[in-house]
Design a protein around this motif. Structure first.
Motif, PDB file in Angstrom:
ATOM      1  N   CYS A 173       0.932  -1.145   0.043  1.00 46.83           N
ATOM      2  CA  CYS A 173      -0.030   0.119  -0.082  1.00 46.83           C
ATOM      3  C   CYS A 173       0.809   1.385   0.098  1.00 46.83           C
ATOM      4  O   CYS A 173       0.551   2.154  -0.935  1.00 46.83           O
ATOM      5  N   ILE A 174       1.849   1.182   0.988  1.00 44.75           N
ATOM      6  CA  ILE A 174       2.839   2.544   1.068  1.00 44.75           C
ATOM      7  C   ILE A 174       3.406   2.926  -0.127  1.00 44.75           C
ATOM      8  O   ILE A 174       4.038   3.886  -0.482  1.00 44.75           O
ATOM      9  N   ASP A 175       3.510   2.156  -1.125  1.00 39.52           N
ATOM     10  CA  ASP A 175       4.443   2.159  -2.244  1.00 39.52           C
ATOM     11  C   ASP A 175       3.752   3.331  -3.179  1.00 39.52           C
ATOM     12  O   ASP A 175       4.403   4.265  -3.721  1.00 39.52           O
ATOM     13  N   CYS A 176       2.340   3.420  -2.959  1.00 36.91           N
ATOM     14  CA  CYS A 176       1.588   4.695  -3.769  1.00 36.91           C
ATOM     15  C   CYS A 176       0.994   5.557  -2.940  1.00 36.91           C
ATOM     16  O   CYS A 176       0.740   6.758  -3.368  1.00 36.91           O
ATOM     17  N   HIS A 177       0.519   4.913  -1.680  1.00 37.70           N
ATOM     18  CA  HIS A 177      -0.403   5.838  -0.898  1.00 37.70           C
ATOM     19  C   HIS A 177       0.240   6.472   0.129  1.00 37.70           C
ATOM     20  O   HIS A 177       0.550   6.097   1.275  1.00 37.70           O
ATOM     21  N   ARG A 178       0.645   7.533  -0.054  1.00 37.57           N
ATOM     22  CA  ARG A 178       1.449   8.318   0.864  1.00 37.57           C
ATOM     23  C   ARG A 178       0.825   9.917   0.931  1.00 37.57           C
ATOM     24  O   ARG A 178       0.160  10.215   0.040  1.00 37.57           O
TER      25      ARG A 178
END
Length: 245
Positions: free
Chosen positions: A196-201
């Motif tokens: 998730c954190i690859d794209c959602h920051r």
């Protein structure tokens, strides 16, 4: 003088019949020992008191843990209330059409017991920094925002966005009801073993200046570390952050 072999001591005679009294059985002797005085309390009483005390202690400990998992506790420090909490209130995680709201601990505290306790111990440093006044003004907070954000990204990356998956998981997503772009990106993330954190920051808190560069650097460090250990390389970010509002 004749030596006679030692004879076992006989039980004391019964006062009424004059016959030897029967010695107590093993279970009865054990029961008497269990309840025999030890100082001022018997062993049995000590165990019962200890058991009840354990229940009280566990209840108090569990209550304290749950109390520190509330939103009210998290924003009781003015650093959180005046900065990240106000930003979070403007996002979809705070208010949305379904009324399902994620509070601070849903994203920052693990659900399982072991990792939750580890996180609680780590949080003691947050209390120390609060006492020291490390980020007690907006200027101080913003100066350290990128450092703080990077620490969170590192934790999420190394745990495969564990806390995100309490609510979101690829295997439960219905691509047909998602917007075309979202469905395509999520399916691509599954193929690339992305998290998730690859794209959602920046979906709950404002991204600091230099966020993309810091994320790229962190991803490279984690990928190099995984490669050195013989593990599969971590997936690289797939196009930057997504700020959901």
């Amino acid at each position: 003088m004749t030596d006679n072999p030692a004879q076992p001591a006989s039980a004391a005679p019964d006062a009424a019949s004059g016959t030897p009294a029967k010695a107590p059985g093993r279970l009865r002797r054990l029961w008497r020992w269990f309840w025999s005085p030890s100082g001022t309390l018997s062993l049995g009483a000590l165990l019962i008191v200890g058991f009840l005390g354990g229940i009280v202690f566990w209840g108090a400990f569990h209550t304290a843990i749950e109390a520190t998992n509330t939103e009210a506790f998290c924003i009781s420090c003015h650093e959180m209330e005046a900065n990240v909490f106000r930003e979070y209130r403007q996002t979809v995680h705070y208010t949305n059409r379904t009324g399902v709201r994620a509070v601070c601990t849903d994203c920052h505290v693990p659900k399982d017991w072991t990792h939750k306790m580890i996180r609680k111990v780590q949080a003691s440093n947050d209390l120390l920094q609060h006492i020291l006044g490390t980020i007690d003004t907006p200027e101080k907070f913003n100066a350290r925002r990128l450092h703080l954000a990077t620490n969170v990204w590192r934790a999420m990356k190394t745990t495969d966005s564990r806390e995100c998956r309490n609510c979101h998981d690829f295997i439960h997503m219905d691509w047909s009801v998602q917007e075309k772009r979202s469905a395509e990106n999520h399916q691509q993330a599954v193929k690339n073993a992305a998290t998730c954190i690859d794209c959602h920051r920046g979906i709950a808190h404002r991204l600091p200046p230099g966020a993309q560069e810091a994320a790229d650097k962190l991803w490279r460090e984690l990928s190099n570390g995984s490669a050195a250990k013989g593990a599969p390389a971590a997936a690289a970010p797939s196009g930057g952050s997504v700020a959901a509002r």
